[in-house]
Scaffold this active site. Structure first.
Site, PDB file in Angstrom:
ATOM      1  N   SER A 130      48.617  26.640  39.061  1.00  8.29           N
ATOM      2  CA  SER A 130      48.749  27.380  38.028  1.00  8.29           C
ATOM      3  C   SER A 130      48.979  26.541  36.781  1.00  8.29           C
ATOM      4  O   SER A 130      49.413  25.229  36.788  1.00  8.29           O
ATOM      5  CB  SER A 130      49.910  28.183  38.258  1.00  8.29           C
ATOM      6  OG  SER A 130      50.349  28.731  37.055  1.00  8.29           O
ATOM      7  N   GLY A 143      42.944  40.519  44.597  1.00 10.08           N
ATOM      8  CA  GLY A 143      42.977  39.494  43.549  1.00 10.08           C
ATOM      9  C   GLY A 143      41.931  38.523  43.703  1.00 10.08           C
ATOM     10  O   GLY A 143      40.796  38.806  43.969  1.00 10.08           O
ATOM     11  N   ILE A 144      42.343  37.290  43.039  1.00  8.76           N
ATOM     12  CA  ILE A 144      41.556  36.255  43.425  1.00  8.76           C
ATOM     13  C   ILE A 144      40.865  35.761  44.730  1.00  8.76           C
ATOM     14  O   ILE A 144      40.048  35.539  44.700  1.00  8.76           O
ATOM     15  CB  ILE A 144      42.199  35.043  42.561  1.00  8.76           C
ATOM     16  CG1 ILE A 144      42.616  35.228  41.026  1.00  8.76           C
ATOM     17  CG2 ILE A 144      41.345  33.584  42.696  1.00  8.76           C
ATOM     18  CD1 ILE A 144      43.486  34.379  40.405  1.00  8.76           C
ATOM     19  N   GLY A 145      42.041  35.860  45.747  1.00  9.53           N
ATOM     20  CA  GLY A 145      41.496  35.469  46.971  1.00  9.53           C
ATOM     21  C   GLY A 145      40.461  36.530  47.538  1.00  9.53           C
ATOM     22  O   GLY A 145      39.524  35.974  48.156  1.00  9.53           O
ATOM     23  N   GLY A 150      45.433  34.765  51.576  1.00  7.31           N
ATOM     24  CA  GLY A 150      45.700  36.064  50.733  1.00  7.31           C
ATOM     25  C   GLY A 150      44.352  36.256  50.024  1.00  7.31           C
ATOM     26  O   GLY A 150      44.145  36.842  48.831  1.00  7.31           O
ATOM     27  N   ALA A 151      43.482  36.698  50.925  1.00  4.97           N
ATOM     28  CA  ALA A 151      42.097  37.273  50.524  1.00  4.97           C
ATOM     29  C   ALA A 151      41.803  38.828  50.413  1.00  4.97           C
ATOM     30  O   ALA A 151      40.730  39.151  50.408  1.00  4.97           O
ATOM     31  CB  ALA A 151      41.024  36.767  51.507  1.00  4.97           C
ATOM     32  N   ASN A 152      43.046  39.499  50.692  1.00  7.09           N
ATOM     33  CA  ASN A 152      42.877  40.865  50.712  1.00  7.09           C
ATOM     34  C   ASN A 152      42.827  41.523  49.257  1.00  7.09           C
ATOM     35  O   ASN A 152      42.698  42.650  49.113  1.00  7.09           O
ATOM     36  CB  ASN A 152      43.938  41.436  51.512  1.00  7.09           C
ATOM     37  CG  ASN A 152      45.443  41.410  51.181  1.00  7.09           C
ATOM     38  OD1 ASN A 152      45.773  40.177  51.100  1.00  7.09           O
ATOM     39  ND2 ASN A 152      45.958  42.217  50.484  1.00  7.09           N
ATOM     40  N   TYR A 178      58.866  29.283  40.541  1.00  5.94           N
ATOM     41  CA  TYR A 178      57.303  29.351  40.621  1.00  5.94           C
ATOM     42  C   TYR A 178      56.673  27.914  40.237  1.00  5.94           C
ATOM     43  O   TYR A 178      55.691  27.368  40.801  1.00  5.94           O
ATOM     44  CB  TYR A 178      56.851  30.392  39.797  1.00  5.94           C
ATOM     45  CG  TYR A 178      55.572  30.695  39.910  1.00  5.94           C
ATOM     46  CD1 TYR A 178      54.701  31.047  41.127  1.00  5.94           C
ATOM     47  CD2 TYR A 178      54.594  30.609  38.762  1.00  5.94           C
ATOM     48  CE1 TYR A 178      53.401  31.304  41.106  1.00  5.94           C
ATOM     49  CE2 TYR A 178      53.185  30.751  38.737  1.00  5.94           C
ATOM     50  CZ  TYR A 178      52.570  30.998  40.185  1.00  5.94           C
ATOM     51  OH  TYR A 178      51.323  31.154  40.131  1.00  5.94           O
TER      52      TYR A 178
END
Length: 295
Positions: free
Chosen positions: A144, A25-27, A21-23, A164
Site C-alpha cells: 500500500s 475487491g481487488i482480489g 482474499g479473492a472473493n 496498518y
C-alpha cells in the site's frame, strides 16, 4: 510504451494461480482476469460460501480453498489442501488484507500485522517448494501507499501506532528479503500496490479514515478493476524482474495505469529485512526451504 491494461495480460493456459482474499475487491478482479486468460485459479478465502459465489461469477477453471490468515492452523490446512490438489503453483498472489481492526489473531498476534504479514509469510513458506518446482513462478505481495508511514521495531514488530502502515511496510520488507533468497532460481518475488481504490478493505475503518479514502478513489476513478492492474502486471508481464514494485503511475501514485514505482528507503533496509524475517520465522514456526540455485 503505452498504458498497460488488462488486454496486455498474456495467455495463462496451463498455469495455476492462488489468490488470497479473492472473493471481493481487488482480489476478485485479479482472479477474474487470470481465469479469463485461461489460468486455473484457486480462491483462497476466509468465507467459503462467499468464495464459491465469487467463483460462479468468475467462471472458467476456479476452485475454493478455505483460508483464514488470522489462524496459522488454517494457513497450514489451506496449504496442505492446495498441495493435495495441485502439483505446481505458478503464481501466488498475497492479496488479502484488513485495516481498522483491533484485537488479536487466534495465535495472539496483533491482528493487522498477523493477517497482512504473518499469515502470508506462513502461506508462502508452506507453498514455496511447489513454486520452486514450477519454472517461471512468481510470488506477488500486495502492499500500500501507506507503507511510507510505517515504522517497525524489529525487537517488537507488533507494537506501536499505525498498525496498518506497519503491516504494509512488512509486506515490502518480506518481498525484498524473499527476492534475495530466490536469487539464482526460476522463481521471483515482486510487489504491487493499488493506489487509491474503492474496496472493502476499509470496511472496518473509522469514518474519519474510510470516507476520505473512498472520495479520493472515486475522484481518481480507482475502481477495484483499476486497482487490480498493478497486481496483474506484477503477476503476468514477461518483463518483470525479481524485486520489482508496481503501482499507479499518476500523481502521488493514487491513480493512473501501472508502472514501476519506488518504495520507501525503510523498505530497502537490508538489516531490517533480515531481522523481520528471523522474527517472522520464529512467530509462525515456518522455516523456509533453502532454494537450489542453478549453475
Amino acid at each position: 510504451m503505452g498504458k498497460w491494461t488488462e488486454t496486455d495480460i498474456p495467455g495463462q493456459h496451463g498455469r495455476v494461480a492462488v489468490v488470497t482474499g479473492a472473493n471481493t475487491g481487488i482480489g476478485f478482479e485479479t482472479a477474474k482476469a487470470l481465469a479469463t486468460r485461461g489460468a486455473s485459479v484457486v480462491l483462497a478465502c476466509r468465507n467459503p460460501d462467499k468464495a464459491r459465489a465469487a467463483a460462479e461469477r468468475i467462471g472458467g477453471t476456479t476452485e475454493v480453498v478455505r483460508l483464514d490468515l488470522a489462524s496459522l492452523d488454517s494457513v497450514r490446512e489451506a496449504a496442505e489442501e492446495i498441495r493435495d490438489r495441485h502439483r505446481r503453483v505458478d503464481l501466488l498472489v498475497n492479496n488479502a488484507g484488513v485495516t481498522g481492526l483491533s484485537g488479536r489473531t487466534e495465535d495472539g498476534f496483533e491482528i493487522q500485522f498477523g493477517v497482512n504479514h504473518l499469515g502470508h509469510f506462513a502461506l508462502t513458506g508452506r507453498l514455496l517448494d511447489l513454486l520452486l518446482a514450477t519454472p517461471g513462478s512468481r510470488v506477488v505481495t500486495v502492499s500500500s501507499i501507506g507503507h511510507r508511514f510505517g515504522r517497525i521495531d524489529p525487537a517488537d514488530p507488533q507494537s506501536g501506532g499505525g498498525a496498518y502502515a506497519r503491516s504494509k511496510l512488512a509486506n515490502l520488507l518480506f518481498t525484498q528479503a524473499l527476492h534475495r533468497r530466490l536469487s539464482g532460481t526460476d522463481t521471483i518475488s515482486v510487489a504491487a500496490h493499488p493506489g487509491g481504490a474503492s474496496t472493502e478493505v476499509f470496511r472496518y475503518s473509522s469514518p474519519f479514515f474510510r470516507v476520505p479514502n473512498l472520495v479520493i478513489a472515486r475522484l481518481f476513478g480507482r475502481t477495484p478493476a483499476m486497482g487490480a492492474l498493478p497486481t496483474l502486471r506484477a503477476a503476468t508481464d514477461p518483463g518483470v524482474k525479481g524485486g520489482d514494485y508496481f503501482g499507479p503511475a499518476g500523481l502521488f501514485e493514487i491513480g493512473g495505469f501501472p508502472d514501476l514505482v519506488t518504495a520507501s528507503s525503510r523498505a530497502h533496509d537490508v538489516q531490517l529485512q533480515q531481522r523481520l524475517w528471523a522474527v517472522s520465522e520464529e512467530l509462525t514456526n515456518v522455516a523456509y526451504p533453502k532454494p537450489a540455485r542453478h549453475s
